[in-house]
Scaffold this active site. Structure first.
Site, PDB file in Angstrom:
ATOM      1  N   TYR A   1       0.821  -1.209   0.000  1.00  0.00           N
ATOM      2  CA  TYR A   1       0.000   0.000   0.000  1.00  0.00           C
ATOM      3  C   TYR A   1       0.859   1.265   0.000  1.00  0.00           C
ATOM      4  O   TYR A   1       0.419   2.310  -0.461  1.00  0.00           O
ATOM      5  CB  TYR A   1      -0.906   0.027   1.234  1.00  0.00           C
TER       6      TYR A   1
ATOM      7  N   LYS B   1       3.067 -15.332   1.908  1.00  0.00           N
ATOM      8  CA  LYS B   1       3.256 -16.033   0.635  1.00  0.00           C
ATOM      9  C   LYS B   1       4.757 -16.277   0.519  1.00  0.00           C
ATOM     10  O   LYS B   1       5.423 -15.852  -0.441  1.00  0.00           O
ATOM     11  CB  LYS B   1       2.701 -15.170  -0.520  1.00  0.00           C
TER      12      LYS B   1
ATOM     13  N   ASP C   1      -3.169 -18.108  -0.017  1.00  0.00           N
ATOM     14  CA  ASP C   1      -4.191 -18.786  -0.839  1.00  0.00           C
ATOM     15  C   ASP C   1      -4.890 -19.862  -0.015  1.00  0.00           C
ATOM     16  O   ASP C   1      -6.118 -19.987  -0.026  1.00  0.00           O
ATOM     17  CB  ASP C   1      -3.584 -19.336  -2.143  1.00  0.00           C
TER      18      ASP C   1
ATOM     19  N   ASP D   1      -6.375  -6.898   4.039  1.00  0.00           N
ATOM     20  CA  ASP D   1      -7.511  -6.227   3.398  1.00  0.00           C
ATOM     21  C   ASP D   1      -8.439  -7.272   2.793  1.00  0.00           C
ATOM     22  O   ASP D   1      -9.658  -7.249   3.002  1.00  0.00           O
ATOM     23  CB  ASP D   1      -6.988  -5.284   2.306  1.00  0.00           C
TER      24      ASP D   1
ATOM     25  N   ASP E   1     -12.336  -8.957   4.478  1.00  0.00           N
ATOM     26  CA  ASP E   1     -13.653  -8.937   3.816  1.00  0.00           C
ATOM     27  C   ASP E   1     -14.234 -10.344   3.765  1.00  0.00           C
ATOM     28  O   ASP E   1     -15.433 -10.558   3.974  1.00  0.00           O
ATOM     29  CB  ASP E   1     -13.537  -8.407   2.375  1.00  0.00           C
TER      30      ASP E   1
HETATM   31  C1  IPM Z   1     -10.347  -1.180   4.104  1.00  0.00           C
HETATM   32  C2  IPM Z   1     -10.643  -0.518   2.780  1.00  0.00           C
HETATM   33  C3  IPM Z   1      -9.507   0.440   2.463  1.00  0.00           C
HETATM   34  C4  IPM Z   1      -8.251  -0.386   2.311  1.00  0.00           C
HETATM   35  C5  IPM Z   1      -9.740   1.348   1.250  1.00  0.00           C
HETATM   36  C6  IPM Z   1     -11.026   2.137   1.369  1.00  0.00           C
HETATM   37  C7  IPM Z   1      -8.576   2.269   1.030  1.00  0.00           C
HETATM   38  O1  IPM Z   1     -10.843  -1.473   1.797  1.00  0.00           O
HETATM   39  O2  IPM Z   1     -10.182  -0.456   5.097  1.00  0.00           O
HETATM   40  O3  IPM Z   1     -10.297  -2.413   4.147  1.00  0.00           O
HETATM   41  O4  IPM Z   1      -7.980  -0.923   1.231  1.00  0.00           O
HETATM   42  O5  IPM Z   1      -7.519  -0.504   3.294  1.00  0.00           O
HETATM   43 MG    MG Z   2     -10.934  -3.465   2.542  1.00  0.00          MG
END
Ligand code: IPM
Ligand code: MG
Length: 361
Positions: free
Chosen positions: A141, A192, A224, A248, A252
């Site tokens: 990032y 990884k 993975d 990240d 999710d």
């Molecule tokens: C998160 C989001 C952020 C990230 C974005 C909005 C920059 O997806 O906080 O997980 O990628 O970190």
């Molecule tokens: Mg995110």
């Protein structure tokens, strides 16, 4: 002295959900003696519109002075065509970097009341309680060099750099081990290392930190496989520690195990436990302004704030119990709606949490 809390509603559903979380903070201040001062500032797309930058200097300065920051969400279609360097997301990334918030804690807990909301079988997810510790200020990032360049043959090439220093790996692993000591004492480090040197180093440093903490079990998993295991048998995990980008993606995935990303809070902490607290879902522009967004992840982020930055674990537990109470009472925003439940909007959900807090006072 009062604790200073900076409120950053942001974009999309941000202002709506933050409004409900602020009601909860105000209730704690007025009815439970929590000594706080609230201030508000702009970040993200609304800051681009009003001040020409996703993270105005004034906002960063206020955030630096505050004891804790509560953020709604940033971004939306209106700003998607802007150059990547000045998009709303840069506001969030600038806060993370500017405040050195390297440790991102993302719990994924399945509330028994919401077992039906998960797309996975109840036996796979019931009782789920995992914590993802994501490195937040390093890795791909932020790595340099980055950009898009034109090659000699005229073709363009995009590039980013995945870099990790030993000290960065060490400090995030220590956070993971510390939180694991208060949970089930198991840390799984996700990398990884079979392909990427930077994460080969990550694995080596994780092992070194584990050597200092004999009572915590450390395992390693390739990313993975971790993605697969999260949907196959997620309850095998206690704490997962991983890089910025892997965290990240995996967070999710973990969020969806619980049925709704609308339920999950997060904390981003610096070395002194000052923190930025935000729901892990985004700005959801598709439902913004309709009064139907789920404010519970933001309200639960306030609970994390009380626990980690304000040293008020009992008030944190009160909020968590109040949230459980409204779920027990069958109140559901559309994202977690199930047959037989009572559908409510954002405001009604926030009011119900405040009422449950007061009723238990
Ligand atoms: C998160 C989001 C952020 C990230 C974005 C909005 C920059 O997806 O906080 O997980 O990628 O970190
Ligand atoms: Mg995110």
């Amino acid at each position: 002295m009062s604790k200073q809390i900076l409120i950053l509603p942001g974009d999309g559903i941000g202002p709506e959900i933050v409004h409900e979380a602020v009601k909860v903070l105000a209730c704690l201040r007025d009815d439970f003696g929590l000594d706080i001062d609230l201030d508000e500032a702009l970040v993200g797309g609304c800051a681009i519109d009003a001040a020409g930058a996703p993270l105005p200097e004034a906002t960063l300065a206020l955030a630096r002075e505050a004891d804790a920051v509560l953020l709604g969400a940033v971004g939306g279609p209106k700003w998607e065509s802007l150059d990547i360097a000045i998009r709303p997301e840069k506001g969030l990334l600038g806060l993370r970097a500017g405040l050195d918030l390297f440790a991102n804690l993302r719990p994924a807990i399945l509330y028994p009341q919401l077992a039906d909301a998960s797309t996975l079988k109840p036996e796979v997810v019931s009782g789920l309680d995992i914590l993802i510790v994501r490195e937040l200020t390093g890795g791909i990032y932020f790595g340099q060099p980055r950009g898009v360049r034109t090659l000699d043959n005229g073709e363009r090439e995009g590039y980013n750099t995945l870099v990790y220093r030993e000290s960065e790996i060490e400090r995030i692993c220590r956070v993971a081990f510390d939180v694991a000591a208060r949970r089930n004492r198991r840390v799984c480090s996700v990398d990884k290392a079979n392909v990427l040197e930077s994460t080969e180093l990550w694995r080596e440093v994780a092992n070194r930190v584990a050597g200092e903490q004999a009572d915590i079990e450390l395992s390693h998993m390739y990313v993975d496989n971790a993605a697969m295991q999260l949907v196959r048998a997620p309850k095998q995990f206690d704490v997962i520690v991983t890089t910025n980008m892997f965290g990240d993606i995996l967070s999710d995935c973990a969020a969806m195990l619980t049925g709704s990303i609308g339920m999950l809070p997060s904390a981003s902490l610096d070395a002194d436990r000052k923190g930025l607290y935000e729901p892990i879902h985004g700005s959801a522009p598709d439902i913004a302004g309709r009064g139907i967004a789920n404010p519970l992840a933001t309200i639960l982020s306030v609970a994390m704030m009380l626990r980690y930055s304000l040293d008020e674990p009992e008030l944190a537990a009160r909020i968590e119990r109040a949230v459980e109470q409204v779920l027990d009472d069958g109140l559901r925003t559309p994202d977690i709606l199930s047959p037989g439940a009572t559908e409510v909007g954002t405001e009604a959900m926030g009011d119900a949490v405040v009422a449950a807090l007061r009723a238990a006072a």
